[in-house]
Design a protein around this motif. Structure first.
Motif, short mmCIF file in Angstrom:
data_model
loop_
_atom_site.label_atom_id
_atom_site.label_comp_id
_atom_site.label_asym_id
_atom_site.label_seq_id
_atom_site.Cartn_x
_atom_site.Cartn_y
_atom_site.Cartn_z
N GLU A 27 -10.93 -16.06 19.40
CA GLU A 27 -10.86 -16.36 17.97
C GLU A 27 -9.75 -15.53 17.32
OE1 GLU A 27 -13.67 -15.91 14.00
OE2 GLU A 27 -14.65 -16.18 15.95
N GLY A 28 -9.67 -14.27 17.69
CA GLY A 28 -8.60 -13.42 17.18
C GLY A 28 -7.23 -13.89 17.63
N PHE A 29 -7.15 -14.32 18.88
CA PHE A 29 -5.89 -14.86 19.40
C PHE A 29 -5.42 -16.04 18.56
CE2 PHE A 29 -4.72 -18.59 22.06
CZ PHE A 29 -3.39 -18.27 22.34
N HIS A 30 -6.32 -16.97 18.28
CA HIS A 30 -5.94 -18.14 17.48
C HIS A 30 -5.55 -17.73 16.06
CE1 HIS A 30 -6.70 -21.49 20.23
NE2 HIS A 30 -7.76 -20.83 20.66
N SER A 31 -6.25 -16.76 15.50
CA SER A 31 -5.90 -16.27 14.16
C SER A 31 -4.49 -15.67 14.16
CB SER A 31 -6.92 -15.24 13.69
OG SER A 31 -6.55 -14.69 12.44
N LEU A 32 -4.17 -14.90 15.21
CA LEU A 32 -2.85 -14.28 15.30
C LEU A 32 -1.76 -15.33 15.43
CD1 LEU A 32 -0.93 -11.90 15.63
CD2 LEU A 32 -1.52 -11.84 18.08
N VAL A 33 -1.95 -16.29 16.32
CA VAL A 33 -0.93 -17.32 16.53
C VAL A 33 -0.70 -18.12 15.25
CG1 VAL A 33 -0.38 -19.45 17.77
CG2 VAL A 33 -1.30 -17.48 19.01
N ASN A 34 -1.78 -18.46 14.57
CA ASN A 34 -1.65 -19.20 13.31
C ASN A 34 -0.88 -18.39 12.27
OD1 ASN A 34 -2.54 -21.50 11.48
ND2 ASN A 34 -3.42 -19.76 10.41
N SER A 35 -1.17 -17.10 12.21
CA SER A 35 -0.49 -16.24 11.25
C SER A 35 0.99 -16.08 11.60
CB SER A 35 -1.18 -14.87 11.22
OG SER A 35 -0.69 -14.07 10.17
N ILE A 36 1.30 -15.95 12.87
CA ILE A 36 2.71 -15.86 13.29
C ILE A 36 3.46 -17.12 12.90
CG2 ILE A 36 4.24 -15.83 15.30
CD1 ILE A 36 2.23 -13.96 16.67
N ASN A 37 2.85 -18.27 13.18
CA ASN A 37 3.51 -19.55 12.90
C ASN A 37 3.75 -19.79 11.42
OD1 ASN A 37 3.80 -20.35 15.59
ND2 ASN A 37 1.82 -21.38 15.63
N ASN A 38 2.83 -19.35 10.59
CA ASN A 38 2.87 -19.73 9.18
C ASN A 38 3.27 -18.64 8.21
OD1 ASN A 38 1.83 -22.57 9.41
ND2 ASN A 38 0.06 -21.52 10.27
N GLU A 39 3.28 -17.38 8.67
CA GLU A 39 3.51 -16.28 7.74
C GLU A 39 4.57 -15.27 8.17
OE1 GLU A 39 -1.13 -16.08 6.12
OE2 GLU A 39 -0.49 -14.86 7.83
N ALA A 40 4.80 -15.13 9.47
CA ALA A 40 5.65 -14.04 9.95
C ALA A 40 7.14 -14.27 9.70
CB ALA A 40 5.41 -13.80 11.44
N ASP A 41 7.55 -15.53 9.61
CA ASP A 41 8.95 -15.87 9.33
C ASP A 41 9.88 -15.22 10.36
OD1 ASP A 41 11.01 -17.15 7.98
OD2 ASP A 41 11.34 -15.47 6.60
N LEU A 167 -6.55 -1.80 23.03
CA LEU A 167 -7.26 -2.58 22.02
C LEU A 167 -6.50 -3.86 21.67
CD1 LEU A 167 -8.55 0.23 19.63
CD2 LEU A 167 -9.96 -1.37 20.95
N GLU A 168 -5.17 -3.85 21.84
CA GLU A 168 -4.39 -5.06 21.58
C GLU A 168 -4.89 -6.22 22.43
OE1 GLU A 168 0.30 -6.47 21.28
OE2 GLU A 168 -0.22 -4.57 22.28
N HIS A 169 -5.48 -5.91 23.59
CA HIS A 169 -5.98 -6.96 24.48
C HIS A 169 -7.27 -7.59 23.98
CE1 HIS A 169 -3.08 -4.89 27.06
NE2 HIS A 169 -3.05 -5.97 27.79
N THR A 170 -7.79 -7.11 22.87
CA THR A 170 -8.96 -7.74 22.24
C THR A 170 -8.56 -8.58 21.03
OG1 THR A 170 -9.42 -5.94 20.68
CG2 THR A 170 -10.34 -5.73 22.91
N PHE A 171 -7.30 -8.47 20.60
CA PHE A 171 -6.80 -9.11 19.38
C PHE A 171 -7.52 -8.58 18.14
CE2 PHE A 171 -5.57 -12.08 22.73
CZ PHE A 171 -4.22 -12.24 22.45
N PHE A 172 -8.04 -7.36 18.26
CA PHE A 172 -8.67 -6.68 17.11
C PHE A 172 -7.81 -5.53 16.60
CE2 PHE A 172 -13.37 -7.58 16.50
CZ PHE A 172 -13.37 -8.78 17.18
N SER A 173 -6.62 -5.34 17.18
CA SER A 173 -5.85 -4.15 16.85
C SER A 173 -4.83 -4.42 15.74
CB SER A 173 -5.11 -3.64 18.09
OG SER A 173 -3.89 -4.33 18.28
N THR A 174 -4.24 -3.34 15.26
CA THR A 174 -3.21 -3.43 14.23
C THR A 174 -1.80 -3.46 14.82
OG1 THR A 174 -3.32 -1.02 14.02
CG2 THR A 174 -4.59 -2.32 12.44
N VAL A 175 -1.69 -3.55 16.15
CA VAL A 175 -0.36 -3.56 16.77
C VAL A 175 0.51 -4.71 16.26
CG1 VAL A 175 0.89 -3.84 18.95
CG2 VAL A 175 -1.08 -2.31 18.83
N PRO A 176 0.00 -5.95 16.21
CA PRO A 176 0.88 -7.03 15.72
C PRO A 176 1.43 -6.78 14.32
CG PRO A 176 -1.03 -7.95 16.82
CD PRO A 176 -1.29 -6.48 16.67
#
Length: 234
Positions: A27-41, A167-176
């Protein structure tokens, strides 16, 4: 645009494995990918870099789950009373971490282990040379591209470093968030129960300890400002 299913398929094809573990991490992975696609520019190079990083994380997740299935004794490893440094950034926490980790009675996650925590096909316990080479090459590439980064954090692929990389491997971290603008992903991370991430962090430390015979006799020294927000889960 990153395609989440293509990222997963690439990782599965690389490893010939299927199980990614706890569904909340997906779920976190999908949230990250969606955010990258639509917000990260991101520009094309930035998008390619994130694609490579996420595929690597997914491959590690698959290999970790397979290792746990084949070696159930991993989760019986004892993590005895670790020392955890939780200072704010720019307060000398890295220096303190590496000083304590230098004690031969202590052990710590090394930078290359944070990026490549999962044993590769054919690798035997205590012989991670190939992953060490991958870590060294990655650090050298970062230093070449951004030499000013050394003034912020002393990069050393064999040096003790923050388990925020695990923790990045859980997609719960602040690394991205350290790479790009991700407001919706940040909100998702903030809204989650981080007990899931810290339970997985313990398993990953047990896995690293199991990989290196003799490490079980040492005391872990951990460090990340990230922990300040989740002391109860830690």
């Amino acid at each position: 645009m990153l395609n989440p299913q293509e990222l997963i398929n690439t990782a599965k094809n690389q490893t010939n494995l299927e199980n990614l573990g706890n569904s909340i991490f997906l779920e976190g992975f999908h949230s990250l990918v969606n955010s990258i696609n639509n917000e990260a520019d991101l520009n094309e190079i930035g998008m390619q870099a994130q694609q490579h990083r996420i595929e690597g994380i997914l491959a590690n997740m698959l290999r970790i789950e397979e290792a746990l299935k084949l070696n159930p004794e991993i989760v019986t490893q004892k993590i005895e009373a670790p020392v955890v440094i939780v200072g704010l950034p720019r307060t000398g926490s890295t220096m303190t971490h590496r000083l304590l980790a230098a004690d031969p009675n202590h052990t710590a996650m090394l930078w290359w282990e944070g990026r490549y925590p999962a044993m590769l096909n054919g690798e035997s316990r205590g012989h991670p040379e190939e992953r060490m080479k991958l870590g060294k090459a990655e650090v050298e590439a970062v230093m070449q591209a951004s030499p000013e980064a050394l003034t912020i954090h002393p990069w050393d692929y064999k040096g003790a470093d923050e388990e925020i990389l695990l923790l990045e491997h859980t997609f719960f971290s602040t690394v991205p968030e350290s790479f790009m603008r991700l407001p919706s992903y940040s909100k998702w991370v903030e809204s989650q129960d981080h007990i899931h991430a810290y339970a997985q962090l313990k398993i990953m430390l047990q896995y690293l300890q199991w990989q290196n015979p003799g490490r079980e006799s040492k005391r872990w020294v951990l460090k990340s400002p990230h922990h300040l927000g989740f002391i109860d889960k830690l």
